[in-house]
Design a protein around this motif. Structure first.
Motif, PDB file in Angstrom:
ATOM      1  N   LEU A  81     -10.872  10.006   4.767  1.00 35.37           N
ATOM      2  CA  LEU A  81     -11.012   9.583   3.380  1.00 35.37           C
ATOM      3  C   LEU A  81      -9.694   9.038   2.843  1.00 35.37           C
ATOM      4  CD1 LEU A  81     -12.719   9.390   0.795  1.00 35.37           C
ATOM      5  CD2 LEU A  81     -11.940  11.721   0.251  1.00 35.37           C
ATOM      6  N   ILE A  82      -9.755   7.847   2.276  1.00 39.01           N
ATOM      7  CA  ILE A  82      -8.592   7.243   1.628  1.00 39.01           C
ATOM      8  C   ILE A  82      -8.976   6.948   0.190  1.00 39.01           C
ATOM      9  CG2 ILE A  82      -7.114   5.200   1.537  1.00 39.01           C
ATOM     10  CD1 ILE A  82      -6.971   5.279   4.523  1.00 39.01           C
ATOM     11  N   ARG A  83      -8.136   7.398  -0.727  1.00 45.12           N
ATOM     12  CA  ARG A  83      -8.367   7.179  -2.151  1.00 45.12           C
ATOM     13  C   ARG A  83      -7.189   6.424  -2.743  1.00 45.12           C
ATOM     14  NH1 ARG A  83      -9.833  12.800  -4.566  1.00 45.12           N
ATOM     15  NH2 ARG A  83     -10.763  11.583  -6.229  1.00 45.12           N
ATOM     16  N   ALA A  84      -7.464   5.619  -3.750  1.00 52.86           N
ATOM     17  CA  ALA A  84      -6.455   4.752  -4.355  1.00 52.86           C
ATOM     18  C   ALA A  84      -5.442   5.532  -5.181  1.00 52.86           C
ATOM     19  CB  ALA A  84      -7.139   3.713  -5.235  1.00 52.86           C
ATOM     20  N   ARG A  85      -4.308   4.925  -5.362  1.00 49.79           N
ATOM     21  CA  ARG A  85      -3.278   5.412  -6.276  1.00 49.79           C
ATOM     22  C   ARG A  85      -3.276   4.469  -7.478  1.00 49.79           C
ATOM     23  NH1 ARG A  85      -3.781   8.136  -2.461  1.00 49.79           N
ATOM     24  NH2 ARG A  85      -2.237   9.314  -1.306  1.00 49.79           N
ATOM     25  N   VAL A  86      -3.199   5.026  -8.671  1.00 49.44           N
ATOM     26  CA  VAL A  86      -3.172   4.218  -9.895  1.00 49.44           C
ATOM     27  C   VAL A  86      -1.839   4.448 -10.598  1.00 49.44           C
ATOM     28  CG1 VAL A  86      -4.223   3.779 -12.148  1.00 49.44           C
ATOM     29  CG2 VAL A  86      -5.665   4.341 -10.185  1.00 49.44           C
ATOM     30  N   ARG A 134       0.850  -1.198   0.000  1.00 46.95           N
ATOM     31  CA  ARG A 134       0.000   0.000   0.000  1.00 46.95           C
ATOM     32  C   ARG A 134       0.879   1.240   0.000  1.00 46.95           C
ATOM     33  NH1 ARG A 134      -4.125  -2.032   4.036  1.00 46.95           N
ATOM     34  NH2 ARG A 134      -5.529  -3.255   2.751  1.00 46.95           N
ATOM     35  N   ALA A 135       0.278   2.372  -0.318  1.00 51.30           N
ATOM     36  CA  ALA A 135       0.989   3.656  -0.283  1.00 51.30           C
ATOM     37  C   ALA A 135       1.286   4.022   1.169  1.00 51.30           C
ATOM     38  CB  ALA A 135       0.135   4.739  -0.953  1.00 51.30           C
ATOM     39  N   ASP A 136       2.108   5.050   1.362  1.00 59.52           N
ATOM     40  CA  ASP A 136       2.494   5.466   2.720  1.00 59.52           C
ATOM     41  C   ASP A 136       1.304   5.808   3.599  1.00 59.52           C
ATOM     42  OD1 ASP A 136       5.150   5.094   2.114  1.00 59.52           O
ATOM     43  OD2 ASP A 136       5.535   7.216   1.689  1.00 59.52           O
ATOM     44  N   ASP A 137       0.218   6.317   3.012  1.00 58.42           N
ATOM     45  CA  ASP A 137      -0.968   6.670   3.794  1.00 58.42           C
ATOM     46  C   ASP A 137      -1.964   5.511   3.883  1.00 58.42           C
ATOM     47  OD1 ASP A 137      -1.918   6.623   1.205  1.00 58.42           O
ATOM     48  OD2 ASP A 137      -2.973   8.538   1.352  1.00 58.42           O
ATOM     49  N   ASP A 138      -1.531   4.294   3.535  1.00 54.60           N
ATOM     50  CA  ASP A 138      -2.306   3.053   3.579  1.00 54.60           C
ATOM     51  C   ASP A 138      -3.298   2.930   2.429  1.00 54.60           C
ATOM     52  OD1 ASP A 138      -2.529   0.554   4.773  1.00 54.60           O
ATOM     53  OD2 ASP A 138      -4.272   1.127   5.968  1.00 54.60           O
ATOM     54  N   ALA A 139      -3.207   3.831   1.452  1.00 51.87           N
ATOM     55  CA  ALA A 139      -4.100   3.767   0.293  1.00 51.87           C
ATOM     56  C   ALA A 139      -3.742   2.566  -0.582  1.00 51.87           C
ATOM     57  CB  ALA A 139      -3.989   5.045  -0.532  1.00 51.87           C
ATOM     58  N   PRO A 140      -4.765   1.926  -1.170  1.00 55.29           N
ATOM     59  CA  PRO A 140      -4.484   0.820  -2.085  1.00 55.29           C
ATOM     60  C   PRO A 140      -3.809   1.324  -3.359  1.00 55.29           C
ATOM     61  CG  PRO A 140      -6.825   1.298  -2.045  1.00 55.29           C
ATOM     62  CD  PRO A 140      -6.190   2.173  -1.017  1.00 55.29           C
ATOM     63  N   ILE A 141      -3.018   0.456  -3.951  1.00 60.49           N
ATOM     64  CA  ILE A 141      -2.317   0.789  -5.189  1.00 60.49           C
ATOM     65  C   ILE A 141      -2.851  -0.114  -6.293  1.00 60.49           C
ATOM     66  CG2 ILE A 141      -0.090   0.860  -6.371  1.00 60.49           C
ATOM     67  CD1 ILE A 141       1.189   1.297  -3.584  1.00 60.49           C
ATOM     68  N   LEU A 142      -3.291   0.514  -7.372  1.00 61.52           N
ATOM     69  CA  LEU A 142      -3.751  -0.222  -8.550  1.00 61.52           C
ATOM     70  C   LEU A 142      -2.688  -0.129  -9.623  1.00 61.52           C
ATOM     71  CD1 LEU A 142      -7.359   1.251  -8.790  1.00 61.52           C
ATOM     72  CD2 LEU A 142      -6.648  -0.813  -7.616  1.00 61.52           C
ATOM     73  N   ILE A 143      -2.458  -1.233 -10.296  1.00 67.21           N
ATOM     74  CA  ILE A 143      -1.525  -1.259 -11.419  1.00 67.21           C
ATOM     75  C   ILE A 143      -2.336  -1.508 -12.682  1.00 67.21           C
ATOM     76  CG2 ILE A 143       0.442  -2.431 -12.482  1.00 67.21           C
ATOM     77  CD1 ILE A 143       1.253  -1.095  -9.941  1.00 67.21           C
ATOM     78  N   TRP A 144      -2.244  -0.589 -13.617  1.00 70.11           N
ATOM     79  CA  TRP A 144      -2.879  -0.762 -14.920  1.00 70.11           C
ATOM     80  C   TRP A 144      -1.764  -0.985 -15.926  1.00 70.11           C
ATOM     81  CZ3 TRP A 144      -6.967   3.741 -15.215  1.00 70.11           C
ATOM     82  CH2 TRP A 144      -7.956   3.509 -14.249  1.00 70.11           C
ATOM     83  N   ARG A 145      -1.652  -2.190 -16.427  1.00 70.04           N
ATOM     84  CA  ARG A 145      -0.595  -2.545 -17.376  1.00 70.04           C
ATOM     85  C   ARG A 145      -1.150  -2.468 -18.800  1.00 70.04           C
ATOM     86  NH1 ARG A 145       1.046  -6.274 -12.981  1.00 70.04           N
ATOM     87  NH2 ARG A 145       3.031  -5.439 -12.277  1.00 70.04           N
ATOM     88  N   MET A 146      -1.276  -1.255 -19.272  1.00 65.77           N
ATOM     89  CA  MET A 146      -1.866  -1.025 -20.597  1.00 65.77           C
ATOM     90  C   MET A 146      -1.000  -1.597 -21.719  1.00 65.77           C
ATOM     91  SD  MET A 146      -4.667   0.349 -19.801  1.00 65.77           S
ATOM     92  CE  MET A 146      -5.296   0.798 -21.397  1.00 65.77           C
ATOM     93  N   GLY A 147       0.305  -1.647 -21.521  1.00 65.48           N
ATOM     94  CA  GLY A 147       1.184  -2.179 -22.552  1.00 65.48           C
ATOM     95  C   GLY A 147       1.267  -3.690 -22.566  1.00 65.48           C
ATOM     96  N   ARG A 148       0.578  -4.313 -21.636  1.00 67.94           N
ATOM     97  CA  ARG A 148       0.676  -5.757 -21.467  1.00 67.94           C
ATOM     98  C   ARG A 148      -0.190  -6.552 -22.432  1.00 67.94           C
ATOM     99  NH1 ARG A 148      -1.469  -8.960 -16.526  1.00 67.94           N
ATOM    100  NH2 ARG A 148      -0.420 -10.913 -16.885  1.00 67.94           N
ATOM    101  N   PHE A 149      -1.238  -5.955 -22.943  1.00 65.11           N
ATOM    102  CA  PHE A 149      -2.091  -6.740 -23.826  1.00 65.11           C
ATOM    103  C   PHE A 149      -2.074  -6.225 -25.260  1.00 65.11           C
ATOM    104  CE2 PHE A 149      -5.709  -3.883 -24.050  1.00 65.11           C
ATOM    105  CZ  PHE A 149      -5.720  -3.238 -22.843  1.00 65.11           C
ATOM    106  N   ASP A 150      -2.412  -7.092 -26.139  1.00 63.04           N
ATOM    107  CA  ASP A 150      -2.385  -6.854 -27.574  1.00 63.04           C
ATOM    108  C   ASP A 150      -3.696  -6.187 -27.990  1.00 63.04           C
ATOM    109  OD1 ASP A 150      -2.242  -7.037 -30.332  1.00 63.04           O
ATOM    110  OD2 ASP A 150      -2.467  -9.212 -30.375  1.00 63.04           O
TER     111      ASP A 150
END
Length: 167
Positions: A125-130, A71-87
């Motif tokens: 309030l906690i918001r995600a990091r992308v 998680r981020a330093d403030d405990d926010a969830p981290i999302l990974i979007w791997r746009m280059g990963r798919f065809d």
């Protein structure tokens, strides 16, 4: 204000008609007990766990995931979007945009509910990091399939505006 209210109501109506199916096809709920503040949905670990062809395609070719152990330093969830990963050309050719969109919905709902749980726990309030990983993304393919890219990336803004703090 009227436009914001209309946007919010539209997002809620859209969520009601799409989220339950996306969560069911792309993952499963685990049993942690009776505490309603605990979000216990997890994406399928492998495509073979999916109970539908669409769910399997989403798991196999989807690009978005929440990091479960970091998680981020403030405990926010981290999302990974791997746009280059798919065809992108293959996605368009095989017409699996719907499966990828559904997997994206499940990922965004997972982020929303995780943020809700953490916000309740921390009483703020906690918001995600992308993080958008564009490694290996073909510029030519991206330009050719820009509509698909816009659809997948735009879902967060259109239907989950309260989830992300940064992209």
């Amino acid at each position: 204000v009227d436009k914001a209210v209309a946007m919010w109501r539209g997002a809620l109506i859209w969520r009601r008609s799409h989220v339950a199916r996306a969560l069911t096809e792309c993952g499963k709920f685990e049993s942690y007990g009776e505490d309603e503040n605990i979000w216990n949905w997890r994406p399928h670990a492998t495509p073979s766990e999916a109970k539908s062809v669409r769910g399997e395609l989403g798991a196999r070719h989807g690009h978005s995931r929440r990091l479960l152990k970091v998680r981020a330093d403030d405990d926010a969830p981290i999302l990974i979007w791997r746009m280059g990963r798919f065809d992108l050309a293959g996605v368009a050719r095989e017409n699996i945009q719907d499966a990828l969109a559904m997997q994206q919905v499940a990922s965004l709902e997972d982020a929303l509910q995780t943020c809700r749980e953490l916000s309740c726990r921390h009483n703020r309030l906690i918001r995600a990091r992308v993080i958008c990983d564009l490694a290996s993304l073909s510029i030519t393919s991206s330009l050719k399939h820009i509509g698909l890219m816009k659809r997948l990336m735009g879902m967060a803004k259109a239907f989950y505006p309260e989830v992300t703090a940064s992209v």
